[in-house]
Motif scaffolding. Structure first.
Motif: not given
Length: 353
Positions: A285-297
């Motif tokens: 959920t925390a990942f999905d809330k990020s609006t950053n286009a360049e994101k990774i787990i």
């Protein structure tokens, strides 16, 4: 401050624990408690502390070095929900054999992987069909007299004040290092200055026949949890990183990732943690809330073994979730010494030698 007070309260229990393990050590040294020696090479990879010293990549290094032999890796299988001797197969999970043995099984295709809390029983099950056995985390398992003991020490913890359990994370007394054949200092800085190398030797005070050798970590390419996608670390420069770990010491991993991004959100759990669906859902959920286009787990290779058991509705295949493999490498002169010691031991102790 609270942690320091808690340690003070636990010190009497650490003293009792220290007396108990010292007595047990003496009973084995005096031959009152029986230690079994086997007629094939048995290499033990261990440490004095609880977790975090690099036993898993060191074991993988040995497997590559000894690729010409039929190898079995025997582990206790920490964190598994089963008992007794189990041979890893295609149905194995982290719950049945533990996360580290599962990593060995998935990664090292020509190696037998087994778990057994009774290492003598485990070796008896394996010895007739293998050239050598590597014991993962068995330095304190004195019921087996390993032919060659490799004892690991994390570089950054040498020279720091450490306590026995439960006040600290040491499960064995420092004097036990004298039983080892090689003292291997892990996670060393690169480059390793001579003064730092000498400081390790001074701290460990080895016997005259105990080499003190140094290794460091090498990070590979990011690998997707659910498919064959591979990303070089350079490709995530300035990404927003959501880091999920359940290992003893994530600091070296964080330091590596900080070379590529300052935007790291770290969700940290204890070593061998079994992730619940609720924990994964909160993290996602925390990942999905990020609006950053360049994101990774990103997670660790060991954690990936447990995460694969999480339902795909929590970690769907299209989610950019990757694990970062690590390898152990030794500095050039130390590598020559270490490899020669291992190869000579195995060659001279084979049953048909």
């Amino acid at each position: 401050m609270l942690l320091n007070y808690l340690r003070l309260l636990l010190l009497p229990f650490s003293l009792i624990y220290g007396l108990a393990i010292t007595l047990r050590k003496k009973l084995y040294d005096w031959g009152i408690m029986r230690s079994v020696k086997f007629d094939l090479p048995v290499i033990c990879v261990g440490n004095l502390a609880v977790g975090g010293s690099g036993k898993t990549p060191t074991t993988e290094y040995l497997v590559k070095l000894l690729a010409d032999y039929k190898i079995a890796i025997l582990s206790r299988g920490y964190g598994r929900k089963t008992k007794g001797y189990i041979l890893a197969d295609a149905n194995a999970t982290a719950e049945t054999i533990g996360d580290e043995p599962l990593q060995y099984f998935n990664k090292l295709k020509d190696v037998t992987v087994a778990v057994c809390e009774d290492r003598v029983e485990g070796i008896n099950q394996l010895k007739e069909t293998h050239d050598l056995i590597i014991l993962d985390d068995a330095f304190q398992h004195r019921a087996v007299r390993a032919g060659f003991n490799i004892l690991l020490f994390e570089f950054r913890k040498l020279g720091t004040l450490q306590f026995l359990l439960p006040a600290g994370n040491l499960r064995d007394v420092f004097s036990s290092r004298k039983r080892a054949d090689v003292l291997l200092v892990t996670k060393s800085p690169v480059p390793l200055l001579h003064v730092a190398q000498q400081a390790s030797i001074n701290e460990l005070q080895p016997n005259s026949n105990q080499p003190v050798l140094h290794s460091y970590l090498k990070y590979g390419d990011l690998q997707h949890l659910h498919n064959d996608t591979v990303l070089p670390l350079d490709s995530i420069k300035n990404f927003e990183i959501f880091l999920l770990t359940g290992i003893a010491n994530p600091e070296p991993l964080i330091e590596e990732l900080q070379k590529y991004s300052d935007n790291i959100h770290h969700e940290e759990f204890p070593d061998h943690h079994t992730f619940s669906s609720a924990e994964i859902l909160k993290f996602r959920t925390a990942f999905d809330k990020s609006t950053n286009a360049e994101k990774i787990i990103i997670t660790t290779e060991k954690d990936s073994q447990r995460l694969r058991a999480i339902a795909l509705d929590n970690l769907p295949a299209n989610l950019p979730i990757y694990f970062l493999p690590i390898e152990v490498e030794l500095f050039e002169e130390d590598k020559i010494t270490f490899d020669e010691l291992i190869l000579n031991y195995v060659k001279s102790n084979r049953r048909n030698s």
